[in-house]
Design a protein around this motif. Structure first.
Motif, PDB file in Angstrom:
ATOM      1  N   ARG A   1      44.021  29.462  33.064  1.00 55.62           N
ATOM      2  CA  ARG A   1      43.497  30.561  33.887  1.00 55.62           C
ATOM      3  C   ARG A   1      42.070  30.871  33.512  1.00 55.62           C
ATOM      4  O   ARG A   1      41.243  31.132  34.377  1.00 55.62           O
ATOM      5  N   TRP A   2      41.746  30.813  32.210  1.00 52.14           N
ATOM      6  CA  TRP A   2      40.390  31.183  31.801  1.00 52.14           C
ATOM      7  C   TRP A   2      39.396  30.099  32.161  1.00 52.14           C
ATOM      8  O   TRP A   2      38.218  30.390  32.423  1.00 52.14           O
TER       9      TRP A   2
ATOM     10  N   ASP B   1      38.548  41.317  33.571  1.00 48.92           N
ATOM     11  CA  ASP B   1      40.002  41.233  33.419  1.00 48.92           C
ATOM     12  C   ASP B   1      40.558  42.067  32.272  1.00 48.92           C
ATOM     13  O   ASP B   1      41.584  42.703  32.409  1.00 48.92           O
ATOM     14  N   ARG B   2      39.907  42.032  31.112  1.00 52.63           N
ATOM     15  CA  ARG B   2      40.374  42.784  29.949  1.00 52.63           C
ATOM     16  C   ARG B   2      39.366  43.884  29.638  1.00 52.63           C
ATOM     17  O   ARG B   2      38.168  43.602  29.510  1.00 52.63           O
TER      18      ARG B   2
ATOM     19  N   ASP C   1      44.920  42.996  23.090  1.00 55.37           N
ATOM     20  CA  ASP C   1      44.463  42.908  24.479  1.00 55.37           C
ATOM     21  C   ASP C   1      44.940  44.168  25.202  1.00 55.37           C
ATOM     22  O   ASP C   1      46.139  44.451  25.246  1.00 55.37           O
TER      23      ASP C   1
ATOM     24  N   ASP D   1      50.224  34.053  35.676  1.00 56.55           N
ATOM     25  CA  ASP D   1      48.965  33.293  35.830  1.00 56.55           C
ATOM     26  C   ASP D   1      49.090  32.070  36.729  1.00 56.55           C
ATOM     27  O   ASP D   1      48.083  31.431  37.012  1.00 56.55           O
TER      28      ASP D   1
ATOM     29  N   LYS E   1      47.594  35.696  40.028  1.00 58.42           N
ATOM     30  CA  LYS E   1      46.404  36.532  40.090  1.00 58.42           C
ATOM     31  C   LYS E   1      45.274  35.576  40.484  1.00 58.42           C
ATOM     32  O   LYS E   1      44.904  34.702  39.696  1.00 58.42           O
TER      33      LYS E   1
HETATM   34  C1  BGC Z   1      45.335  38.350  31.254  1.00 55.42           C
HETATM   35  C2  BGC Z   1      46.507  37.519  31.684  1.00 55.42           C
HETATM   36  C3  BGC Z   1      46.693  36.363  30.749  1.00 55.42           C
HETATM   37  C4  BGC Z   1      46.646  36.768  29.311  1.00 55.42           C
HETATM   38  C5  BGC Z   1      46.654  35.575  28.395  1.00 55.42           C
HETATM   39  C6  BGC Z   1      45.502  38.736  29.835  1.00 55.42           C
HETATM   40  O1  BGC Z   1      44.467  39.557  29.441  1.00 55.42           O
HETATM   41  O2  BGC Z   1      45.239  39.486  32.093  1.00 55.42           O
HETATM   42  O3  BGC Z   1      46.285  37.056  32.991  1.00 55.42           O
HETATM   43  O4  BGC Z   1      47.971  35.810  30.974  1.00 55.42           O
HETATM   44  O5  BGC Z   1      45.525  37.553  29.065  1.00 55.42           O
HETATM   45  O6  BGC Z   1      45.536  34.788  28.581  1.00 55.42           O
END
Ligand code: BGC
Length: 383
Positions: free
Chosen positions: A55-56, A129-130, A188, A290, A310
């Motif tokens: 995803r990243w 995102d975070r 996180d 993800d 997402k």
């Molecule tokens: C993201 C998720 C992801 C997770 C691990 C989270 O901060 O929002 O989409 O699964 O980090 O990478």
């Protein structure tokens, strides 16, 4: 580089944003009079946490390509899930003349000093995102509705267990089932939202006894998975099987998992313990997040039950729009100004929606939208 931003936003905009007025004065403001900035004069530093999760990588690619399309210069870095690496990368971005920062943190509390030095230079900071916690030095937050992601994770589990139907409505099933729950990385900020949304949704079932957490472990600090690490999750599942499920002979119907990598670790432990290779064979129902290709392929083959999609392309677009607003001296448009308190301030946010993906939804949500191709799903790897 500060002067180029001032050209872009104009001095009034820069004053409004606190963008590098000191550097304007010390540069004599020579480029500041009236001209429109070319986007290519604006450098955007993009800090991503890791390349170990698709995803990243997808986020990094999407942000980079959309920024480049809009004409910006991009400095994209991944930090191997290592906090000092991310701190150094951000320092380097500032040294290299970043005008705007887009940051997906590893640990939401570990970047304050780097970001405060960026803020002192008038660099707008967009949390990606975070959320970044415990500092004034974050201007805007683009993300998904993280509490709702947790709700959806629990809903997918409840559907897989038979309590909800394909419209996520109650089926009236009155059987008692056994589950375990996992959460993400405790550092996180999203972890608490995902876990909170999921546990609030499971609460009525846990209260009336339709669901029981076999191990009794239901506190975030008992079920968290540092760095969202697959091997850590596999090990915890193995330990639970030993302590609570007779090494694999006990009844276990489902596992709440907050992320596809964690889901795959859990599934490996369950398969190794003899629960079966697929859900049809007796493998417990496992949720995810993800829509990673390896997990989508497993969902297609009836191994993992569901994930949460997402769309990283849409998140990238929000980040790029926010950066463009700052570049033209405006504030980005928020759709939530209440939820994301970072301990120092409530950060104006733009929240996107997510979708549950079971085997029934792969075509419409992932193939028809060109997120993954049929071939990739068949192979279980991205092309
Ligand atoms: C993201 C998720 C992801 C997770 C691990 C989270 O901060 O929002 O989409 O699964 O980090 O990478």
């Amino acid at each position: 580089m500060k002067r180029t931003v001032l050209r872009a936003v104009g001095v009034a905009g820069a004053m409004a944003l606190g963008l590098g007025l000191a550097s304007c004065a010390s540069d004599g403001g020579s480029e500041g009079s009236g001209g429109e900035a070319a986007a290519e004069d604006i450098r955007v530093g993009v800090a991503m946490p890791t390349e170990t999760s698709e995803r990243w990588i997808a986020d990094g690619d999407a942000v980079e390509s959309q920024l480049e399309e809009a004409g910006y210069e991009v400095d994209l870095q991944f930090a191997n899930d290592d906090i000092p690496t991310q701190q150094q990368q951000i320092e380097q971005m500032i040294t290299n003349g970043a005008d705007i920062l887009i940051v997906a943190s590893i640990d939401g509390t570990a970047l304050a000093s780097q970001l405060e030095s960026a803020a002192d230079k008038g660099i707008p900071i967009i949390a990606y995102d975070r959320l970044i916690n415990g500092t004034e030095a974050v201007d805007f937050y683009v993300t998904f509705d993280n509490y709702q992601v947790g709700v959806q994770q629990a809903q997918s589990l409840l559907r897989g267990l038979g309590y909800l139907d394909e419209n996520y409505e109650d089926t009236g099933l009155d059987e008692e089932k056994i589950i375990e729950v996992f959460a993400g990385s405790p550092d996180d900020n999203n972890t608490g939202f995902f876990f909170g949304g999921a546990m609030d949704t499971l609460a009525p079932y846990l209260e009336d006894g339709r669901l029981t957490i076999g191990s009794g472990q239901d506190e975030l600090d008992q079920v968290a998975t540092l760095r969202w690490d697959q091997a850590t999750a596999q090990k915890r599942m193995e330990d639970l099987l030993t302590s609570t499920y007779g090494g694999g002979s006990g009844q276990l119907d489902g596992v709440l998992s907050p992320y596809d990598g964690i889901s795959r670790g859990i599934i490996t432990a369950l398969q190794n313990a003899g629960y079966g290779d697929t859900i049809e064979d007796g493998l417990p129902v496992v949720s995810g997040q993800d829509a990673e290709i390896a997990s989508v392929s497993m969902i297609d083959r009836g191994v993992q039950y569901a994930t949460i999609f997402k769309d990283t392309r849409k998140l990238a677009t929000q980040a790029v729009d926010a950066a463009s607003s700052y570049a033209s001296g405006e504030e980005p448009e928020a759709n939530d100004t209440d939820t994301y308190d970072n301990g120092t301030k409530v950060v104006p946010s733009f929240l996107l929606e997510s979708d549950i993906v079971t085997a029934d939804d792969i075509q419409e949500l992932l193939i028809d939208t060109d997120y993954w191709t049929e071939d990739e799903i068949a192979a279980g790897v991205a092309e």
